[in-house]
Design an enzyme around this catalytic site. Structure first.
Site, short mmCIF file in Angstrom:
data_model
loop_
_atom_site.label_atom_id
_atom_site.label_comp_id
_atom_site.label_asym_id
_atom_site.label_seq_id
_atom_site.Cartn_x
_atom_site.Cartn_y
_atom_site.Cartn_z
CD GLU A 44 -2.76 1.14 2.52
OE1 GLU A 44 -3.83 1.76 2.47
OE2 GLU A 44 -2.40 0.50 3.53
CE LYS A 114 -7.64 1.40 3.29
NZ LYS A 114 -6.45 1.95 3.97
CB CYS A 155 -4.83 -1.46 4.23
SG CYS A 155 -4.01 -1.34 5.85
#
Length: 280
Positions: A44, A114, A155
């Site tokens: 990331e 995301k 994440c």
């Protein structure tokens, strides 16, 4: 799915210097390809410190991205798939935390933005609000490759089990997680989450973290890993920069699902997980 292939996970030391970061990413992809990896995963925010104050400065649009151009070139030159961790992406005045997936020709196959923004507060430990600068994505990202069908999450996305299950219902065999857990959440949850997502869904899972850099405002935990469908850790990094490798084997998925038929034994007459929004 190809019977088996070699996956590389790059745990990069990300600095406050885009040029250095991108050069390092390219070199790690080259090294992985030379070691016969056919798919490479970056962490990331691999070109940018994980820091709200840096995202705008480091942001790039797809049309004018030197970062993506160079990742495209190395993927094409070495004939490998690259899941390019994530970068701060600028689109129509909004910033996204975006992972670009490249095929062997260096073409962008898809992008995952995301979906779950990292807005947390652990008193006395850590506070972070991605929503102060970033916009959430709204699409589940599943990509068909000639190696296997992959799902990409970033994440904090991995903490929401519905997302992984929806991907597996679409045929995903490998979940790829560019992530940057910190020194509070990492020791507590990183390994547990990666292993349980692999076990619950009976798939391979690979998670790529930046290396630990105590000089940055946000210190990543590291410990990138690859987990098999039984929850066994096949490969794990420490805290420093390194590349780890693992063999992804389709027969292992079938064996585990035959021995422990979790997906078949679900009570879909009582409960279901349904995708309610698909902007494609």
């Amino acid at each position: 799915m190809k019977n088996h292939f070699k996956l590389a996970v790059c745990q990069m030391d990300v600095l406050d210097n885009k040029e250095v970061n991108v050069k390092r990413a390219v070199k790690m992809i080259e090294s992985a390809a030379q070691n016969k990896a056919e798919m490479v995963l970056l962490p990331e925010m691999f070109n940018c410190p994980y820091d709200n104050s840096k995202f705008q400065e480091y942001a790039e649009s797809v049309e004018k991205s030197s970062t993506l151009e160079r990742i495209s070139k190395v993927a094409r030159n070495f004939g490998v798939y690259v899941v390019a961790g994530s970068i701060p992406e600028l689109d129509d005045g909004k910033l996204y935390n975006s992972s670009f997936i490249f095929n062997r020709k260096g073409e962008i196959m898809d992008v995952h933005r995301k979906m779950h923004l990292f807005d947390i507060h652990v008193p006395g430990e850590i506070s972070f609000r991605e929503s102060e600068t970033l916009t959430a994505g709204d699409r589940i990202t599943v990509v068909e490759t000639d190696l296997c069908k992959i799902g990409v999450v970033i994440c904090y996305d991995i903490r929401f089990p519905e997302l992984s299950r929806l991907m597996v219902d679409k045929g995903v065999e490998l979940i790829l997680v560019p992530g940057a857990f910190n020194m509070t959440t990492g020791p507590a949850h990183w390994e547990a989450l990666m292993r349980v997502r692999a076990v619950d869904n009976q798939v391979y899972l690979a998670a790529a973290s930046p290396a630990r850099n105590e000089e940055l405002s946000y210190v990543a935990y590291g410990h990138s890993m690859v987990v098999d469908p039984w929850g066994k850790i096949l490969s794990r990094a420490g805290s420093h920069e390194e590349i780890i490798y693992a063999e992804i084997n389709s027969s292992r998925i079938n064996d585990v699902r035959n021995q422990l038929p979790l997906l078949k034994n679900r009570r879909e007459d009582i409960y279901q997980i349904t995708e309610v929004y698909n902007p494609k």
